[in-house]
Write a protein that holds these residues in place. Structure first.
Motif, PDB file in Angstrom:
ATOM      1  N   UNK A 101      74.199 106.789  88.520  1.00 51.67           N
ATOM      2  CA  UNK A 101      75.591 106.341  88.628  1.00 51.67           C
ATOM      3  C   UNK A 101      75.995 105.490  87.432  1.00 51.67           C
ATOM      4  N   UNK A 139      77.634 108.891  96.877  1.00 51.73           N
ATOM      5  CA  UNK A 139      78.640 109.008  95.811  1.00 51.73           C
ATOM      6  C   UNK A 139      79.095 110.467  95.690  1.00 51.73           C
ATOM      7  N   UNK A 174      69.368 106.256  91.972  1.00 55.98           N
ATOM      8  CA  UNK A 174      70.828 106.241  92.170  1.00 55.98           C
ATOM      9  C   UNK A 174      71.497 105.288  91.176  1.00 55.98           C
ATOM     10  N   UNK A 175      70.909 104.109  90.972  1.00 62.43           N
ATOM     11  CA  UNK A 175      71.495 103.149  90.041  1.00 62.43           C
ATOM     12  C   UNK A 175      71.575 103.715  88.634  1.00 62.43           C
ATOM     13  N   UNK A 222      73.843 112.252  97.227  1.00 61.19           N
ATOM     14  CA  UNK A 222      73.861 111.150  98.188  1.00 61.19           C
ATOM     15  C   UNK A 222      75.325 110.712  98.342  1.00 61.19           C
ATOM     16  N   UNK A 248      68.020 108.068 101.984  1.00 59.71           N
ATOM     17  CA  UNK A 248      68.969 106.969 101.824  1.00 59.71           C
ATOM     18  C   UNK A 248      70.297 107.463 101.226  1.00 59.71           C
ATOM     19  N   UNK A 249      71.387 106.900 101.696  1.00 58.34           N
ATOM     20  CA  UNK A 249      72.725 107.243 101.199  1.00 58.34           C
ATOM     21  C   UNK A 249      73.156 106.328 100.062  1.00 58.34           C
ATOM     22  N   UNK A 250      72.924 105.035 100.239  1.00 58.96           N
ATOM     23  CA  UNK A 250      73.328 104.017  99.257  1.00 58.96           C
ATOM     24  C   UNK A 250      72.081 103.206  98.931  1.00 58.96           C
ATOM     25  N   UNK A 251      71.488 103.475  97.762  1.00 55.60           N
ATOM     26  CA  UNK A 251      70.153 102.929  97.489  1.00 55.60           C
ATOM     27  C   UNK A 251      70.197 101.714  96.570  1.00 55.60           C
TER      28      UNK A 251
END
Lengths: 231, 231
Positions: free
Chosen positions: A95, B182, A91-92, B180, B85-88
């Motif tokens: 994004x 975002x 995710x990091x 996810x 996971x939503x915010x990883x």
């Protein structure tokens, strides 16, 4: 062996302003790695022909050659995994790519119009014919016609910064509590403007102004100490 | 015990269009959690007074009450850590916040102007006086004056989508290989438009169009199956 990096330089070889090279410079500092930068000009295609392409930054780390600032960040995370991470997790990373495109499609587009003639005057005289021809072809007008007034640039930037401003009211860096590669991508665009132009584009009470100041302070003031072109 | 969620409903109670509620609906589905939604109207402040505030979504999970879509995502990750996971991680979370503000400050601002009258007509007749008064005060004009033509909205959206379009040429979802939170923040804005309006705002060959189609397909077509208001 010291890492070496080909870095776009201006008429004054100490002036370094490529937004992509600044991403890589900050990424190297983030990893705590020393780097010897080599002043490079648009016309020095032969000097980096060994990299198989014609753009900087080009990094040489021992026998490894890496070009493209994003690839450099990935290379540094892979090669120096025990140092602070630049792109953390799926995710990091994904994004940060969004922040990267926001920087280069939205912010740089406005900054380019604001600093065009300052940029032209800051580059090496030997690069100017190439620069004028390639950029006029890209933008579809003369550089002079493409340039916009500081007030217009400030207004456009003020609108474009709205999501960044909202984030920076809630967290100190785009990447959260600590700066990382998404910050460096956005900051690179601002270093491009800072080191060729004296135009002031962000109001001092804007949260993005305070963020830029924090970025200038990182790594013992690495970016703040970098020389600016004088008109 | 089934999770319950207060969800903004239109004149047709099956029509659900709040962008914030859609974030939460998608987040619950992401976690594989069943939810019973409760149709809520702007005028039903008393029905959610137990949450200590007056906005939806409001989630009730056993004895726990959570409002605000971002807080709901964080709650779900904390309470159901073994589910996707939503915010990883620190970076994933911080950068999702940037995508969230891009969705609500940039995209929703344009969509709001594009769908204003459709939105007004989709909400419950009992909500319209409140909606008109509060929104006209916020935007500083009548709803009718605030509305822009579809062509103008398409042009503004086309520009605003430029960083998203660039990302979606390189990865299937904003969050990377998998959707996810975002993605759900940005998608919520588009569900708001989709479920109240039939106006077509994104060209079919735009990568953001294909992304929206993928989002509509997620979780067995959860969003695609949701009823739209009919004029």
């Amino acid at each position: 062996m010291t890492i070496r990096m080909y870095d776009l330089a201006g008429a004054n070889p100490a002036v370094r302003f490529s937004p992509y090279c600044w991403r890589a410079r900050m990424a190297l500092a983030h990893k705590g790695l020393d780097v010897e930068t080599i002043a490079w000009r648009f016309s020095d295609k032969e000097a980096i022909a060994f990299s198989g392409q014609g753009l900087v930054p080009v990094l040489r780390d021992g026998d490894t050659i890496v070009n493209d600032s994003w690839a450099i960040a990935e290379y540094l995370d892979k090669t120096y995994p025990d140092r602070p991470v630049l792109l953390d997790g799926e995710q990091g990373r994904a994004l940060a790519n969004f922040a990267r495109h926001y920087a280069q499609n939205v912010l740089s587009g406005i900054l380019f119009k604001a600093i065009m003639m300052d940029l032209f005057n800051a580059i090496d005289p030997g690069d100017r014919a190439y620069f004028r021809e390639s950029r006029e072809k890209r933008v579809g007008s003369t550089l002079e016609q493409f340039q916009i007034a500081p007030d217009a640039a400030r207004a456009q930037l003020n609108t474009a910064l709205s999501p960044l401003r909202a984030v920076l009211k809630e967290q100190p860096f785009i990447n959260g509590r600590h700066a990382a590669f998404a910050d460096y991508c956005v900051f690179g665009a601002f270093m491009w403007a800072r080191n060729v132009s004296s135009v002031s584009l962000i109001a001092e009470d804007d949260p993005t102004h305070a963020w830029r100041e924090r970025m200038l302070d990182l790594f013992d003031g690495l970016a703040r100490k970098s020389p600016r072109a004088t008109a």
